[in-house]
Design a protein around this motif. Structure first.
Motif, PDB file in Angstrom:
ATOM      1  N   LEU A  86       1.520   6.527  -6.872  1.00 61.49           N
ATOM      2  CA  LEU A  86       0.438   7.431  -7.267  1.00 61.49           C
ATOM      3  C   LEU A  86       0.804   8.887  -6.997  1.00 61.49           C
ATOM      4  O   LEU A  86       0.449   9.777  -7.777  1.00 61.49           O
ATOM      5  N   GLN A  87       1.509   9.133  -5.886  1.00 59.97           N
ATOM      6  CA  GLN A  87       1.937  10.497  -5.570  1.00 59.97           C
ATOM      7  C   GLN A  87       2.906  11.005  -6.634  1.00 59.97           C
ATOM      8  O   GLN A  87       2.828  12.167  -7.046  1.00 59.97           O
ATOM      9  N   LYS A  88       3.816  10.147  -7.091  1.00 61.20           N
ATOM     10  CA  LYS A  88       4.746  10.557  -8.135  1.00 61.20           C
ATOM     11  C   LYS A  88       4.004  10.886  -9.420  1.00 61.20           C
ATOM     12  O   LYS A  88       4.326  11.866 -10.095  1.00 61.20           O
ATOM     13  N   ILE A  89       2.991  10.087  -9.732  1.00 63.15           N
ATOM     14  CA  ILE A  89       2.194  10.347 -10.933  1.00 63.15           C
ATOM     15  C   ILE A  89       1.480  11.688 -10.802  1.00 63.15           C
ATOM     16  O   ILE A  89       1.460  12.493 -11.739  1.00 63.15           O
ATOM     17  N   ARG A  90       0.892  11.946  -9.622  1.00 58.38           N
ATOM     18  CA  ARG A  90       0.214  13.222  -9.396  1.00 58.38           C
ATOM     19  C   ARG A  90       1.173  14.395  -9.535  1.00 58.38           C
ATOM     20  O   ARG A  90       0.865  15.411 -10.172  1.00 58.38           O
ATOM     21  N   ARG A 149       0.831  -1.206   0.000  1.00 59.13           N
ATOM     22  CA  ARG A 149       0.000   0.000   0.000  1.00 59.13           C
ATOM     23  C   ARG A 149       0.867   1.259   0.000  1.00 59.13           C
ATOM     24  O   ARG A 149       0.590   2.225  -0.709  1.00 59.13           O
ATOM     25  N   LYS A 150       1.925   1.246   0.819  1.00 56.08           N
ATOM     26  CA  LYS A 150       2.823   2.391   0.866  1.00 56.08           C
ATOM     27  C   LYS A 150       3.487   2.611  -0.493  1.00 56.08           C
ATOM     28  O   LYS A 150       3.582   3.744  -0.964  1.00 56.08           O
ATOM     29  N   GLN A 151       3.942   1.529  -1.102  1.00 58.57           N
ATOM     30  CA  GLN A 151       4.566   1.634  -2.420  1.00 58.57           C
ATOM     31  C   GLN A 151       3.580   2.173  -3.451  1.00 58.57           C
ATOM     32  O   GLN A 151       3.935   2.997  -4.297  1.00 58.57           O
ATOM     33  N   GLU A 152       2.340   1.703  -3.389  1.00 56.57           N
ATOM     34  CA  GLU A 152       1.311   2.165  -4.325  1.00 56.57           C
ATOM     35  C   GLU A 152       1.020   3.649  -4.109  1.00 56.57           C
ATOM     36  O   GLU A 152       0.869   4.410  -5.070  1.00 56.57           O
ATOM     37  N   LYS A 153       0.947   4.068  -2.834  1.00 57.64           N
ATOM     38  CA  LYS A 153       0.720   5.485  -2.540  1.00 57.64           C
ATOM     39  C   LYS A 153       1.866   6.337  -3.072  1.00 57.64           C
ATOM     40  O   LYS A 153       1.644   7.408  -3.636  1.00 57.64           O
ATOM     41  N   ILE A 154       3.082   5.869  -2.899  1.00 57.92           N
ATOM     42  CA  ILE A 154       4.242   6.605  -3.395  1.00 57.92           C
ATOM     43  C   ILE A 154       4.197   6.700  -4.919  1.00 57.92           C
ATOM     44  O   ILE A 154       4.441   7.758  -5.497  1.00 57.92           O
TER      45      ILE A 154
END
Length: 96
Positions: free
Chosen positions: A54-58, A47-52
Motif C-alpha cells: 500500500l505504501q508503494k501504491i501511495r 500485514r507488513k507485506q500489505e503495508k509495504i
C-alpha cells in the motif's frame, strides 16, 4: 495365579497409558502453542507485506500527481507565453 497376573498386567498397562497420556498432553499443548505462534507470525508478516504494498501504491500516486502538477505548470507557462505573443501581435497591428 493366572488371574492375578492378568490383573497385574492390566494395571501396569493402565498406569503406562495414563503416564503416556499425561506426557502427550504436554507435547500436544506445546505443539498447539507453536502452531498458534507460527500463525500469528505469518499474519504479522502478511500485514507488513500489505503495508509495504500500500505504501508503494501511495508513493506511486504521489509521484504521478507531482508529475502531473509539473506538466500543468509547464502548460500554463506555455499558454502565458502564447498569450503574450498574441498581445504583442495585436499591439503591432493596432499601431499600423
Amino acid at each position: 495365579m493366572s488371574g492375578g497376573l492378568r490383573i497385574l498386567i492390566v494395571l501396569i498397562l493402565m498406569f503406562v497409558g495414563i503416564y503416556f497420556y499425561s506426557i502427550s498432553h504436554r507435547y500436544i499443548r506445546k505443539a498447539k502453542q507453536n502452531k498458534i505462534r507460527k500463525i500469528k507470525l505469518q499474519k504479522e508478516d502478511e500485514r507488513k507485506q500489505e503495508k509495504i504494498r500500500l505504501q508503494k501504491i501511495r508513493e506511486e500516486k504521489v509521484w504521478n500527481a507531482e508529475l502531473r502538477r509539473k506538466e500543468i505548470t509547464r502548460q500554463f507557462k506555455w499558454l502565458e507565453k502564447l498569450n503574450e505573443e498574441i498581445k504583442k501581435k495585436e499591439e503591432t497591428l493596432l499601431k499600423n
